[in-house]
Design a protein around this motif. Structure first.
Motif, PDB file in Angstrom:
ATOM      1  N   PHE A   1      29.238  13.655 -11.873  1.00 23.95           N
ATOM      2  CA  PHE A   1      28.260  13.815 -10.801  1.00 23.95           C
ATOM      3  C   PHE A   1      27.220  14.877 -11.145  1.00 23.95           C
ATOM      4  O   PHE A   1      26.071  14.795 -10.728  1.00 23.95           O
ATOM      5  CB  PHE A   1      28.961  14.164  -9.490  1.00 23.95           C
ATOM      6  CG  PHE A   1      29.805  13.046  -8.951  1.00 23.95           C
ATOM      7  CD1 PHE A   1      29.218  11.956  -8.329  1.00 23.95           C
ATOM      8  CD2 PHE A   1      31.175  13.069  -9.078  1.00 23.95           C
ATOM      9  CE1 PHE A   1      29.986  10.911  -7.834  1.00 23.95           C
ATOM     10  CE2 PHE A   1      31.960  12.033  -8.585  1.00 23.95           C
ATOM     11  CZ  PHE A   1      31.362  10.950  -7.965  1.00 23.95           C
ATOM     12  N   ASP A   2      27.630  15.903 -11.914  1.00 22.34           N
ATOM     13  CA  ASP A   2      26.701  16.955 -12.313  1.00 22.34           C
ATOM     14  C   ASP A   2      26.272  16.824 -13.773  1.00 22.34           C
ATOM     15  O   ASP A   2      25.589  17.705 -14.302  1.00 22.34           O
ATOM     16  CB  ASP A   2      27.339  18.333 -12.105  1.00 22.34           C
ATOM     17  CG  ASP A   2      27.471  18.684 -10.635  1.00 22.34           C
ATOM     18  OD1 ASP A   2      26.706  18.130  -9.821  1.00 22.34           O
ATOM     19  OD2 ASP A   2      28.349  19.497 -10.298  1.00 22.34           O
ATOM     20  N   LEU A   3      26.694  15.734 -14.417  1.00 17.27           N
ATOM     21  CA  LEU A   3      26.375  15.520 -15.831  1.00 17.27           C
ATOM     22  C   LEU A   3      26.718  16.763 -16.652  1.00 17.27           C
ATOM     23  O   LEU A   3      25.876  17.332 -17.340  1.00 17.27           O
ATOM     24  CB  LEU A   3      24.888  15.170 -15.995  1.00 17.27           C
ATOM     25  CG  LEU A   3      24.419  13.875 -15.323  1.00 17.27           C
ATOM     26  CD1 LEU A   3      22.928  13.677 -15.529  1.00 17.27           C
ATOM     27  CD2 LEU A   3      25.190  12.679 -15.864  1.00 17.27           C
ATOM     28  N   ALA A   4      27.982  17.182 -16.549  1.00 15.61           N
ATOM     29  CA  ALA A   4      28.416  18.404 -17.217  1.00 15.61           C
ATOM     30  C   ALA A   4      29.710  18.166 -17.993  1.00 15.61           C
ATOM     31  O   ALA A   4      30.508  17.290 -17.649  1.00 15.61           O
ATOM     32  CB  ALA A   4      28.613  19.521 -16.202  1.00 15.61           C
ATOM     33  N   VAL A   5      29.887  18.946 -19.037  1.00 14.16           N
ATOM     34  CA  VAL A   5      31.150  18.950 -19.776  1.00 14.16           C
ATOM     35  C   VAL A   5      31.752  20.345 -19.658  1.00 14.16           C
ATOM     36  O   VAL A   5      31.041  21.336 -19.448  1.00 14.16           O
ATOM     37  CB  VAL A   5      30.965  18.576 -21.263  1.00 14.16           C
ATOM     38  CG1 VAL A   5      30.484  17.147 -21.386  1.00 14.16           C
ATOM     39  CG2 VAL A   5      29.995  19.537 -21.947  1.00 14.16           C
ATOM     40  N   LYS A   6      33.075  20.423 -19.776  1.00 11.45           N
ATOM     41  CA  LYS A   6      33.786  21.690 -19.657  1.00 11.45           C
ATOM     42  C   LYS A   6      34.557  21.938 -20.943  1.00 11.45           C
ATOM     43  O   LYS A   6      35.315  21.076 -21.397  1.00 11.45           O
ATOM     44  CB  LYS A   6      34.738  21.651 -18.461  1.00 11.45           C
ATOM     45  CG  LYS A   6      34.037  21.320 -17.142  1.00 11.45           C
ATOM     46  CD  LYS A   6      35.012  21.191 -15.992  1.00 11.45           C
ATOM     47  CE  LYS A   6      34.307  20.809 -14.707  1.00 11.45           C
ATOM     48  NZ  LYS A   6      35.248  20.752 -13.549  1.00 11.45           N
ATOM     49  N   ILE A   7      34.356  23.133 -21.510  1.00  9.04           N
ATOM     50  CA  ILE A   7      34.912  23.451 -22.819  1.00  9.04           C
ATOM     51  C   ILE A   7      35.718  24.742 -22.727  1.00  9.04           C
ATOM     52  O   ILE A   7      35.276  25.710 -22.103  1.00  9.04           O
ATOM     53  CB  ILE A   7      33.781  23.625 -23.853  1.00  9.04           C
ATOM     54  CG1 ILE A   7      32.938  22.340 -23.919  1.00  9.04           C
ATOM     55  CG2 ILE A   7      34.343  23.958 -25.225  1.00  9.04           C
ATOM     56  CD1 ILE A   7      31.705  22.489 -24.783  1.00  9.04           C
ATOM     57  N   PRO A   8      36.906  24.790 -23.338  1.00  8.16           N
ATOM     58  CA  PRO A   8      37.714  26.027 -23.308  1.00  8.16           C
ATOM     59  C   PRO A   8      36.913  27.230 -23.807  1.00  8.16           C
ATOM     60  O   PRO A   8      36.192  27.135 -24.804  1.00  8.16           O
ATOM     61  CB  PRO A   8      38.880  25.706 -24.243  1.00  8.16           C
ATOM     62  CG  PRO A   8      39.021  24.231 -24.180  1.00  8.16           C
ATOM     63  CD  PRO A   8      37.617  23.707 -24.059  1.00  8.16           C
ATOM     64  N   GLY A   9      37.038  28.332 -23.096  1.00  4.38           N
ATOM     65  CA  GLY A   9      36.351  29.554 -23.503  1.00  4.38           C
ATOM     66  C   GLY A   9      34.892  29.580 -23.117  1.00  4.38           C
ATOM     67  O   GLY A   9      34.413  30.528 -22.483  1.00  4.38           O
ATOM     68  N   VAL A  10      34.157  28.545 -23.469  1.00  6.06           N
ATOM     69  CA  VAL A  10      32.716  28.493 -23.206  1.00  6.06           C
ATOM     70  C   VAL A  10      32.437  28.272 -21.730  1.00  6.06           C
ATOM     71  O   VAL A  10      31.594  28.920 -21.127  1.00  6.06           O
ATOM     72  CB  VAL A  10      32.051  27.380 -24.047  1.00  6.06           C
ATOM     73  CG1 VAL A  10      30.576  27.247 -23.687  1.00  6.06           C
ATOM     74  CG2 VAL A  10      32.217  27.682 -25.522  1.00  6.06           C
ATOM     75  N   GLY A  11      33.152  27.329 -21.122  1.00  2.46           N
ATOM     76  CA  GLY A  11      32.953  27.019 -19.721  1.00  2.46           C
ATOM     77  C   GLY A  11      32.205  25.723 -19.536  1.00  2.46           C
ATOM     78  O   GLY A  11      32.409  24.764 -20.281  1.00  2.46           O
ATOM     79  N   ARG A  12      31.323  25.702 -18.572  1.00  8.30           N
ATOM     80  CA  ARG A  12      30.628  24.480 -18.149  1.00  8.30           C
ATOM     81  C   ARG A  12      29.254  24.383 -18.802  1.00  8.30           C
ATOM     82  O   ARG A  12      28.461  25.318 -18.732  1.00  8.30           O
ATOM     83  CB  ARG A  12      30.507  24.495 -16.626  1.00  8.30           C
ATOM     84  CG  ARG A  12      29.836  23.291 -15.992  1.00  8.30           C
ATOM     85  CD  ARG A  12      29.603  23.583 -14.517  1.00  8.30           C
ATOM     86  NE  ARG A  12      29.162  22.420 -13.781  1.00  8.30           N
ATOM     87  CZ  ARG A  12      29.967  21.639 -13.088  1.00  8.30           C
ATOM     88  NH1 ARG A  12      31.262  21.921 -13.017  1.00  8.30           N
ATOM     89  NH2 ARG A  12      29.497  20.594 -12.448  1.00  8.30           N
ATOM     90  N   LEU A  13      28.949  23.240 -19.393  1.00  5.06           N
ATOM     91  CA  LEU A  13      27.634  22.975 -19.958  1.00  5.06           C
ATOM     92  C   LEU A  13      27.052  21.786 -19.208  1.00  5.06           C
ATOM     93  O   LEU A  13      27.546  20.659 -19.332  1.00  5.06           O
ATOM     94  CB  LEU A  13      27.739  22.663 -21.452  1.00  5.06           C
ATOM     95  CG  LEU A  13      28.327  23.768 -22.340  1.00  5.06           C
ATOM     96  CD1 LEU A  13      28.442  23.284 -23.780  1.00  5.06           C
ATOM     97  CD2 LEU A  13      27.481  25.038 -22.259  1.00  5.06           C
ATOM     98  N   ALA A  14      26.017  22.037 -18.404  1.00  4.19           N
ATOM     99  CA  ALA A  14      25.446  20.999 -17.553  1.00  4.19           C
ATOM    100  C   ALA A  14      24.091  20.552 -18.081  1.00  4.19           C
ATOM    101  O   ALA A  14      23.303  21.358 -18.584  1.00  4.19           O
ATOM    102  CB  ALA A  14      25.306  21.503 -16.122  1.00  4.19           C
ATOM    103  N   LEU A  15      23.813  19.250 -17.929  1.00  5.31           N
ATOM    104  CA  LEU A  15      22.525  18.708 -18.339  1.00  5.31           C
ATOM    105  C   LEU A  15      21.486  18.825 -17.248  1.00  5.31           C
ATOM    106  O   LEU A  15      20.297  18.759 -17.512  1.00  5.31           O
ATOM    107  CB  LEU A  15      22.682  17.238 -18.738  1.00  5.31           C
ATOM    108  CG  LEU A  15      23.610  16.962 -19.918  1.00  5.31           C
ATOM    109  CD1 LEU A  15      23.673  15.469 -20.195  1.00  5.31           C
ATOM    110  CD2 LEU A  15      23.136  17.718 -21.152  1.00  5.31           C
TER     111      LEU A  15
END
Length: 263
Positions: free
Chosen positions: A232-246
């Motif tokens: 829904f937010d066009l985002a990926v979640k990565i360990p350590g880094v957190g949320r990367l949203a488009l």
């Protein structure tokens, strides 16, 4: 045998690449002197003197020292209508080590830095919605089932507490970041509502699990670390880094100045 070893090594690399990047980029600072770390307000909380309405805010900031490469520390700040100060609810590990309940209730700065790390607002309620949520937050904090326990990994810890309160107050729609290490710890339970209250999760002692919810999206927990996709937010979640949203980015951040160092 060789294939098994390669799979294990690749998994470890995948899990640790994010935290390693966080350290290399300076997002998490090593060797911080907790006794001299900045705890000042960053100006995110409405001033009670000019904000008579009720306010609820949920914050998270990078954890202290090397722990900040992996996770965040969350807390709840509440102010009833007409109140002159905020009340902060959070879990702090050193309290358990000293025989105290894990849940700390204080009037510290609601938006103060967490030993140098600036917080981000994860959720907020104002007015009647906040007024209705405040007693429920207090009740959830009082009934927290792990008040005598604390483990940095895989939980129960401060993020386990945040998830517990979030489930008890679904109006917050609390989407804890993938850096909220410990949020998936369910004790001996296997199935629970997602912290946002908009879906469900399955978790095995916080070490492996799946989460599917409207607010959080789809998450996979491996050794307590989260990979995920929020369609829904066009985002990926990565360990350590957190949320990367488009599109519009969401917060991905993790008691007084003379407090002992957090656990």
């Amino acid at each position: 045998m060789v294939a098994t070893i390669l799979v294990i090594l690749m998994t470890l690399v995948l899990l640790l690449a994010g935290p390693a990047f966080v350290i290399a980029s300076g997002t998490a600072t090593l060797g911080v002197d907790w006794s001299r770390a900045d705890r000042a307000s960053v100006g995110l909380a409405p001033d009670p003197a000019t904000t008579p309405e009720a306010v609820v805010q949920v914050y998270a900031a990078r954890a202290l020292s090397w722990r900040g490469a992996f996770g965040t520390h969350p807390w709840f700040a509440v102010k009833p209508a007409g109140a002159s100060a905020y009340t902060v609810y959070e879990v702090i590990g050193w309290r358990v080590y000293r025989g105290l309940p894990a849940v700390a209730v204080s009037n510290r700065d609601p938006d103060g830095r967490w030993f140098g790390s600036a917080p981000a607002v994860l959720a907020e309620l104002r007015g009647p919605a906040a007024e209705a949520a405040i007693p429920r937050i207090a009740e959830a904090a009082q009934s927290y089932p792990y008040a005598g326990e604390y483990r940095i990994w895989p939980g129960p810890n401060s993020n386990t507490f945040a998830a517990w309160v979030g489930r008890a107050v679904p109006d917050l729609r609390l989407d804890l970041p993938s850096t909220a290490l410990g949020k998936d710890y369910l004790g001996t339970g296997l199935i629970a509502r997602a912290p946002s209250g908009t879906g469900w999760q399955v978790s095995l002692f916080g070490l492996a699990g799946l989460l599917l919810a409207k607010e959080e999206g789809f998450e996979v927990n491996l050794l307590g670390m989260t990979f995920g996709v929020d369609p829904f937010d066009l985002a990926v979640k990565i360990p350590g880094v957190g949320r990367l949203a488009l599109n519009a980015p969401a917060p991905t951040a993790p008691a007084a100045a003379d407090s002992p160092p957090p656990g």
